[in-house]
Design a protein around this motif. Structure first.
Motif, mmCIF file in Angstrom:
data_model
loop_
_atom_site.group_PDB
_atom_site.id
_atom_site.type_symbol
_atom_site.label_atom_id
_atom_site.label_comp_id
_atom_site.label_asym_id
_atom_site.label_seq_id
_atom_site.Cartn_x
_atom_site.Cartn_y
_atom_site.Cartn_z
ATOM 1 N N UNK A 88 0.822 -1.213 0.000
ATOM 2 C CA UNK A 88 0.000 0.000 0.000
ATOM 3 C C UNK A 88 0.856 1.263 0.000
ATOM 4 N N UNK A 89 2.020 1.210 0.638
ATOM 5 C CA UNK A 89 2.875 2.393 0.741
ATOM 6 C C UNK A 89 3.739 2.605 -0.495
ATOM 7 N N UNK A 90 4.353 1.547 -0.967
ATOM 8 C CA UNK A 90 5.319 1.662 -2.053
ATOM 9 C C UNK A 90 4.653 1.341 -3.382
ATOM 10 N N UNK A 91 3.843 2.267 -3.889
ATOM 11 C CA UNK A 91 3.087 2.053 -5.124
ATOM 12 C C UNK A 91 3.764 2.658 -6.356
ATOM 13 N N UNK A 92 4.565 3.690 -6.155
ATOM 14 C CA UNK A 92 5.224 4.352 -7.277
ATOM 15 C C UNK A 92 6.454 3.557 -7.699
ATOM 16 N N UNK A 93 6.567 3.201 -8.978
ATOM 17 C CA UNK A 93 7.715 2.394 -9.418
ATOM 18 C C UNK A 93 9.071 3.059 -9.161
ATOM 19 N N UNK A 94 9.164 4.370 -9.308
ATOM 20 C CA UNK A 94 10.439 5.049 -9.086
ATOM 21 C C UNK A 94 10.829 4.992 -7.611
ATOM 22 N N UNK A 95 9.881 5.238 -6.722
ATOM 23 C CA UNK A 95 10.155 5.143 -5.281
ATOM 24 C C UNK A 95 10.521 3.724 -4.898
ATOM 25 N N UNK A 96 9.813 2.769 -5.466
ATOM 26 C CA UNK A 96 10.070 1.363 -5.167
ATOM 27 C C UNK A 96 11.472 0.954 -5.626
ATOM 28 N N UNK A 97 11.936 1.522 -6.723
ATOM 29 C CA UNK A 97 13.299 1.239 -7.194
ATOM 30 C C UNK A 97 14.333 1.774 -6.202
ATOM 31 N N UNK A 98 14.074 2.950 -5.624
ATOM 32 C CA UNK A 98 14.978 3.501 -4.609
ATOM 33 C C UNK A 98 14.968 2.600 -3.372
ATOM 34 N N UNK A 99 13.764 2.161 -2.959
ATOM 35 C CA UNK A 99 13.660 1.255 -1.817
ATOM 36 C C UNK A 99 14.467 -0.017 -2.067
ATOM 37 N N UNK A 100 14.364 -0.586 -3.256
ATOM 38 C CA UNK A 100 15.112 -1.806 -3.582
ATOM 39 C C UNK A 100 16.620 -1.560 -3.497
ATOM 40 N N UNK A 101 17.064 -0.393 -3.943
ATOM 41 C CA UNK A 101 18.491 -0.065 -3.853
ATOM 42 C C UNK A 101 18.923 0.076 -2.393
ATOM 43 N N UNK A 102 18.065 0.688 -1.566
ATOM 44 C CA UNK A 102 18.372 0.793 -0.133
ATOM 45 C C UNK A 102 18.450 -0.588 0.508
ATOM 46 N N UNK A 103 17.492 -1.441 0.182
ATOM 47 C CA UNK A 103 17.480 -2.793 0.744
ATOM 48 C C UNK A 103 18.729 -3.564 0.336
ATOM 49 N N UNK A 104 19.198 -3.361 -0.895
ATOM 50 C CA UNK A 104 20.425 -4.023 -1.344
ATOM 51 C C UNK A 104 21.629 -3.507 -0.553
ATOM 52 N N UNK A 105 21.669 -2.190 -0.303
ATOM 53 C CA UNK A 105 22.781 -1.613 0.448
ATOM 54 C C UNK A 105 22.768 -2.077 1.902
ATOM 55 N N UNK A 106 21.601 -2.241 2.465
ATOM 56 C CA UNK A 106 21.460 -2.669 3.854
ATOM 57 C C UNK A 106 21.621 -4.186 3.981
ATOM 58 N N UNK A 107 21.403 -4.897 2.885
ATOM 59 C CA UNK A 107 21.407 -6.360 2.903
ATOM 60 C C UNK A 107 22.688 -7.004 3.397
ATOM 61 N N UNK A 108 23.807 -6.316 3.263
ATOM 62 C CA UNK A 108 25.079 -6.888 3.704
ATOM 63 C C UNK A 108 25.355 -6.670 5.188
ATOM 64 N N UNK A 109 24.529 -5.867 5.841
ATOM 65 C CA UNK A 109 24.734 -5.591 7.264
ATOM 66 C C UNK A 109 24.081 -6.694 8.087
ATOM 67 N N UNK A 110 24.795 -7.263 9.064
ATOM 68 C CA UNK A 110 24.214 -8.351 9.857
ATOM 69 C C UNK A 110 23.216 -7.845 10.906
ATOM 70 N N UNK A 111 22.355 -8.754 11.342
ATOM 71 C CA UNK A 111 21.427 -8.520 12.449
ATOM 72 C C UNK A 111 20.462 -7.364 12.208
ATOM 73 N N UNK A 112 20.035 -7.179 10.981
ATOM 74 C CA UNK A 112 19.092 -6.106 10.663
ATOM 75 C C UNK A 112 17.672 -6.658 10.720
ATOM 76 N N UNK A 113 16.807 -5.906 11.384
ATOM 77 C CA UNK A 113 15.386 -6.231 11.456
ATOM 78 C C UNK A 113 14.649 -5.167 10.648
ATOM 79 N N UNK A 114 13.844 -5.605 9.684
ATOM 80 C CA UNK A 114 13.044 -4.679 8.893
ATOM 81 C C UNK A 114 11.660 -4.591 9.509
ATOM 82 N N UNK A 115 11.206 -3.380 9.735
ATOM 83 C CA UNK A 115 9.872 -3.145 10.262
ATOM 84 C C UNK A 115 9.069 -2.327 9.279
ATOM 85 N N UNK A 116 7.923 -2.823 8.902
ATOM 86 C CA UNK A 116 7.082 -2.092 7.962
ATOM 87 C C UNK A 116 5.975 -1.394 8.727
#
Length: 193
Positions: A88-116
């Motif tokens: 419901x929040x991430x509906x715009x494709x351009x914003x969603x692409x930025x979110x995916x890039x952030x998730x990729x950058x954060x993905x290498x950090x250990x012990x991360x909890x994602x909260x939506x």
């Protein structure tokens, strides 16, 4: 009676539990009593209006109000549906692409909890170190648990609605803005959490 957001760190879970455990001592009423009061008396239908009503009528602040309303109206909080909140929040494709890039950058950090949450996606270690929310036009506001003077890219946030720990903000116009420098800032915020 149990309703709390998914994607919480152990520390955040303890904090929610302490708010609940201390509710009666601090307000004179149990959680169950507050739930009955708001179900019976509150005519408001929107979350902010309900919170404002509870504060004006009974002097109950935002954190306690969220705890009470999360139990009184759990389906409306949506905390049990992280995928639905994200969609419901991430509906715009351009914003969603930025979110995916952030998730990729954060993905290498250990012990991360994602909260939506309804208004943003948060990342925590022991405490929240970053949050992102979409902006009109395809950009993303990113909050970080750093001070604005850490980088020229950062500024002070204004009424963002995420954790008060996030003292710096930057606007990301595209996925390309999630570069090596931003990954370094994310790591620095993660290290502080």
């Amino acid at each position: 009676m149990d309703s709390k957001p998914q994607g919480l760190t152990e520390q955040q879970q303890k904090w929610f539990a302490s708010v609940r455990a201390n509710l009666e001592r601090e307000t004179g009423k149990t959680l169950e009593q507050w739930v009955e009061i708001v179900r019976r008396e509150c005519k408001e239908t929107k979350p902010k209006a309900r919170t404002d009503w509870l504060k004006a009528t009974y002097g109950i602040g935002q954190n306690r109000a969220a705890t009470i309303f999360g139990v009184a109206f759990p389906a409306e909080m949506g905390w049990d549906d992280a995928d639905g909140l994200r969609a419901a929040l991430w509906t715009d494709p351009a914003s969603t692409a930025v979110l995916a890039a952030l998730e990729a950058a954060i993905g290498d950090l250990p012990d991360v909890v994602t909260g939506q949450r309804k208004a943003f996606t948060a990342w925590s270690r022991k405490s929240q170190f970053a949050a992102a929310k979409p902006l009109k036009g395809g950009g993303v506001a990113l909050g970080l648990a750093l001070t604005p003077d850490t980088s020229p890219r950062l500024a002070e946030p204004r009424n963002e609605g995420w954790s008060e720990r996030l003292k710096a903000k930057c606007v990301l116009a595209s996925a390309g803005d999630v570069d090596a420098e931003l990954a370094s800032l994310l790591k620095a915020a993660w290290e502080r959490s």
